[in-house]
Design an enzyme around this catalytic site. Sequence first.
Site, short mmCIF file in Angstrom:
data_model
loop_
_atom_site.label_atom_id
_atom_site.label_comp_id
_atom_site.label_asym_id
_atom_site.label_seq_id
_atom_site.Cartn_x
_atom_site.Cartn_y
_atom_site.Cartn_z
N CYS A 8 -22.46 -13.83 -4.80
CA CYS A 8 -22.43 -12.34 -5.52
C CYS A 8 -23.44 -12.37 -6.72
CB CYS A 8 -21.06 -12.00 -6.20
SG CYS A 8 -20.29 -13.34 -7.11
N GLU A 57 -28.77 -4.85 -1.67
CA GLU A 57 -28.40 -6.34 -1.63
C GLU A 57 -28.16 -6.74 -0.09
OE1 GLU A 57 -24.74 -9.12 -3.72
OE2 GLU A 57 -24.05 -6.78 -3.24
N TRP A 68 -14.38 -12.40 0.78
CA TRP A 68 -14.29 -13.49 1.53
C TRP A 68 -15.43 -14.45 1.47
CZ3 TRP A 68 -19.15 -12.81 3.43
CH2 TRP A 68 -19.85 -11.93 3.50
N HIS A 77 27.51 8.29 -3.04
CA HIS A 77 28.17 7.37 -1.89
C HIS A 77 26.71 6.82 -1.07
CE1 HIS A 77 29.61 6.42 1.56
NE2 HIS A 77 30.79 7.21 1.82
N ASP A 85 35.18 12.37 0.00
CA ASP A 85 34.02 12.20 0.39
C ASP A 85 33.50 13.38 1.57
OD1 ASP A 85 35.17 11.15 2.62
OD2 ASP A 85 34.13 9.42 2.63
#
Length: 839
Positions: free
Chosen positions: A662, A759, A528, A63, A99
């Site tokens: 990068c 970096e 980004w 149900h 039910d």
Amino acid sequence: MAAEKDGTPVFKFPRWRVKGKPIQEVVEAYKSVGADLNVLPFCTQFIPMDVIDSPKHGSIIYHPSILPRHRGASAINWTLIEGDKKAGFTIFWADDGLDTGPILLQRECDVGRNDTVDDLYNHFLFPEGIKAMVEAVQLIADGKAPQIPQPEEGATYEGIQKKENAEISWDKPAEALHNWIRGHDKVPGAWTVIDGQMVTFYGSSLLDGPVPPGQPLAIKGTAKPGLITKNGLVLFGNDGKMLLVRNLQFEDGKMIPASKYFSSDEMSVLELTEEEKKMAEDIKTIWKGILSNVAAIEDSTDFFKSGASSMHVVRMIEEIKQKYGGLQLQNEDVYMATKFADFIQMAVRKLRGEDEEELVIDYVSKNVNNMTVKMPYQCFINGQFMNAEEGKTYDTINPTDGSIIAKVSYASVADVDKAVAAAKDAFENGEWARMNARERGRLMYRLADLMEEHQEELATIEAIDSGAVYTLALKTHVGMSVQTFRYFAGWCDKIQGSTIPISQARPNHNLTFTKKEPIGVCAIVIPWNYPLMMLAWKSAACLAAGNTLVLKPAQVTPLTALKFAELSAKAGFPKGVLNILPGSGGLVGQHMSEHPDIRKLGFTGSTLIGKQIMKSCAVSNLKKVSLELGGKSPLIIFEDCELDKAVRMGMGAVYFNKGENCIAAGRLFVEESIHDEFVRRVVEEIKKMKIGDPLDRATDHGPQNHKAHLEKLLEYCEIGVKEGATLVYGGRQVCRPGFFMEPTVFTDVEDHMYLAKEESFGPVMVISKFKNGDVDGVLKRANSTEYGLASGVFTRDLSKALYVSENLDAGTVFINTYNKTDVAAPFGGFKQSGFGKDL
């Protein structure tokens, strides 16, 4: 299939009763099985209980509701009408009340603010209901099935399946109106009176933002007229908030897009070709097979008024698809054209491509760069732009002046689940999964063409959202993205395995063949610095191979990815193939890495986050991973180089794209004899660089991507000075609005210093000198980093160039050049720069 393997008889009957009485043939077939357990998956489809004549036999029922809430077939509709945050299903033991018997097990799910009955059913109630049924049967077989009494308190049997009960009462907030409409969708349909006739509303969603322009529509009982807009009918609650209704149905059964209310009768009748007339006859035969009670199918024959039900809709569409694979129909199409003549017209328009669903987009428009730039700002899920599930937004900032460009949807975990479900469905059941590889390539070529058509707009968005210099954005950010999709479009029909003779398998000479197949749903998390190009580098190969995709752009640069989503839809990519979710990496990206239905994740970003993603991917479902992470790429410049070229290329290696690159040369090793001259020439050239608005065609150096990154770079320079490196030039923020930083040069950088190891990801040239002729010494210093992404060498000596390139630990070695990537060459590194290759 399972039953047949087990030797159990299988029956399939179109119906089990007529006019309320069981068909004897069905009852006899049911009895012949001698079942110990009767599993009834829908509470509206009960086989008569009196066929079970043994007390040991039992029945369990599925149900779609969490009892003891509203019982009966419409319980899930009530869940939506009342705006419940949770839905679910119950499996319970049947009793005389059907039910009201004891509970065996229950499952629940969240309800999104725009979910429909179909959404809940398709994404949770059906798949999880199947699993729970299996579990319930097993619990019974093991003798462990509980019988938890249902409390009667709060249980109701209120019926909402009657049309007269579904009229809309307008004096309510927008959310309550939305809940009422979606709770009655599709049966019986919430309705109101417009121009003296009953009109039923379908496809409701809450609407945020300013009131859109539209033509007023007076509706009986409303305090404020509705608005017919390009996206549908906008309605107002008594709290002033809005909702949007997509489709309207009139008393004669005709359904139209709400946006066409004032022009619904203007469409001309198509003249059919001979081939289309044959298709119409084939469809007529299919209708006749379903509507067996109708003597003949006429143009005026109404599918539903002739006795068809929702189950017949599915059958009819599947039969048409089987015969005409190119005609992609949805259930909705049948409701929009219930008469045979209208249905044929609709089918022909779809086949000709004239009836493609209009993509509904709310844009942020800006007049900039001598053009009007139109930018979508919502999540893109299953072929539609929509607000994030929780309604949250965030500001994306123009780094040139710090102004707000747009409020962008902030995706949640629920949005990830929705997007993954759409991608999974598109992969397993959709058009994409069955599409000819050459057709897939055609769509990718079309997308590349559209990107090229919109290249000035895309480059402008890239400039204002990421700070990229417009001319560079046009050539590289956008230009290379177009090339990438064209290149991989050509690979679609060339993905081949190999055949392998197996001679040792005597006496038979067997043959093995390998077959390359798509992985499934893939997730991509991009950075980004090159928002569109990173999207293209990762997604083009993924799509060419036949996978589907959920992509998270960087939180600070979402706009070109969302524009790309718009172009993909216009190119004809099927729904669900590509999904874009702007938002937080810690929330959206993390949930992607943990999601069990995602089979591969590609990530470009920091090493720290890459490690976390790899761990989550392993723990969740051992999904495949590609990582392109940090870098500290060495560039070695020997005294026998062509110095002018080395200066020019060396500056490009550091300052290209504002140093947000990068593979940027993170450390330059310059031979002692030319060191001072090299530094002098670099400073001389920096002074000629124009720093300014990236949209100015003369600009060489634009703003850093976002404020936090600029602050990090300034701190990086401060550390360098404190440790004793010589700041030759720059190191400061430019005195003007926005996030501009001076191109910077450091010398006397020793191997133990922070500048030598970490970096910067910005316009900071870090120079160390090495002794004349010390090739092996400088190689050792160049390799003494945990990163291995790229590297470079400048020398006229070919032997030296080959020796150095052979011994540099890097995924790419540039010789007498730098930054020269190409869509046909693989890209990636090793060590803590990651593994796997883009392109």
